[in-house]
Design a protein around this motif. Sequence first.
Motif, short mmCIF file in Angstrom:
data_model
loop_
_atom_site.label_atom_id
_atom_site.label_comp_id
_atom_site.label_asym_id
_atom_site.label_seq_id
_atom_site.Cartn_x
_atom_site.Cartn_y
_atom_site.Cartn_z
N GLN A 1 46.41 -90.84 44.95
CA GLN A 1 46.93 -90.60 46.30
C GLN A 1 48.08 -89.60 46.29
OE1 GLN A 1 48.02 -94.33 48.09
NE2 GLN A 1 46.03 -95.24 47.70
N ASN A 2 48.63 -89.29 45.12
CA ASN A 2 49.74 -88.34 45.02
C ASN A 2 49.28 -86.88 45.13
OD1 ASN A 2 51.54 -90.46 44.51
ND2 ASN A 2 51.03 -90.42 42.34
N VAL A 3 47.98 -86.66 45.13
CA VAL A 3 47.43 -85.30 45.15
C VAL A 3 46.78 -85.03 46.51
CG1 VAL A 3 45.83 -83.67 44.06
CG2 VAL A 3 47.02 -85.41 42.67
N ARG A 4 47.18 -83.93 47.13
CA ARG A 4 46.60 -83.53 48.41
C ARG A 4 46.00 -82.13 48.28
NH1 ARG A 4 46.81 -88.11 49.34
NH2 ARG A 4 48.03 -89.18 50.88
N HIS A 5 44.83 -81.95 48.86
CA HIS A 5 44.15 -80.65 48.83
C HIS A 5 44.28 -80.00 50.20
CE1 HIS A 5 40.34 -78.21 49.30
NE2 HIS A 5 41.03 -77.56 48.38
N LEU A 6 44.72 -78.76 50.23
CA LEU A 6 44.81 -77.98 51.45
C LEU A 6 44.03 -76.68 51.25
CD1 LEU A 6 48.69 -78.21 51.82
CD2 LEU A 6 47.04 -79.64 53.01
N GLU A 7 43.55 -76.13 52.34
CA GLU A 7 42.91 -74.82 52.26
C GLU A 7 43.61 -73.91 53.25
OE1 GLU A 7 38.51 -72.78 52.41
OE2 GLU A 7 38.69 -74.94 52.11
N TYR A 8 44.06 -72.76 52.77
CA TYR A 8 44.78 -71.82 53.61
C TYR A 8 44.31 -70.41 53.31
CZ TYR A 8 48.65 -69.17 55.63
OH TYR A 8 49.40 -68.29 56.35
N GLN A 9 43.78 -69.73 54.30
CA GLN A 9 43.27 -68.36 54.17
C GLN A 9 42.33 -68.23 52.97
OE1 GLN A 9 46.68 -65.72 54.18
NE2 GLN A 9 47.04 -66.07 56.35
N GLY A 10 41.43 -69.20 52.84
CA GLY A 10 40.44 -69.18 51.78
C GLY A 10 40.95 -69.59 50.41
N MET B 1 35.82 -79.26 43.68
CA MET B 1 36.78 -80.26 43.28
C MET B 1 37.16 -81.08 44.51
SD MET B 1 38.11 -81.00 40.32
CE MET B 1 37.32 -79.59 39.62
N THR B 2 37.10 -82.38 44.44
CA THR B 2 37.44 -83.22 45.57
C THR B 2 38.68 -84.04 45.27
OG1 THR B 2 36.08 -85.06 44.81
CG2 THR B 2 35.00 -83.42 46.21
N GLU B 3 39.36 -84.43 46.34
CA GLU B 3 40.57 -85.24 46.20
C GLU B 3 40.27 -86.59 45.56
OE1 GLU B 3 43.70 -85.48 49.29
OE2 GLU B 3 42.37 -84.09 50.34
N GLN B 4 39.04 -87.08 45.71
CA GLN B 4 38.70 -88.40 45.18
C GLN B 4 38.87 -88.47 43.66
OE1 GLN B 4 35.65 -87.24 47.13
NE2 GLN B 4 36.00 -88.33 49.03
N GLN B 5 38.88 -87.32 42.99
CA GLN B 5 39.06 -87.31 41.54
C GLN B 5 40.50 -87.58 41.15
OE1 GLN B 5 36.95 -83.35 41.23
NE2 GLN B 5 36.47 -84.34 39.28
N PHE B 6 41.42 -87.52 42.10
CA PHE B 6 42.84 -87.64 41.82
C PHE B 6 43.44 -88.83 42.57
CE2 PHE B 6 41.93 -82.98 41.70
CZ PHE B 6 42.00 -82.85 40.32
#
Length: 101
Positions: free
Chosen positions: A8-17, A1-6
């Motif tokens: 500007q109000n949606v941010r993707h973060l990754e934390y500890q997998g 899933m990429t941020e481009q599908q949403f």
Amino acid sequence: MTEQQFSQNVRHLEYQGKHIYLVGTAHISQKSVEEVNYVIDTLKPDTVCVELDQLRYETLVDDQRFRKLDLFQIIREKKVLFVMANWCSRPISGGSVLCLV
């Protein structure tokens, strides 16, 4: 899933997998409601977290809260739209973590 599908109000973060999606919302906006529904339907997160201020929290946990409100005070403080938005709020459930801020 990429941020481009949403938006500007949606941010993707990754934390500890773990994948965390933050969704910025306007609590009284129908467009925000639709966007939140779209993100939840698309991601099917394991967990949905909702950031609430004290009034919104109390609205969700105290069924009698609105019966106790002083309507004249609400009008004087120009909080009518805020109170109406809280009154119409519904808990959100969902399957990653989705935070609404």
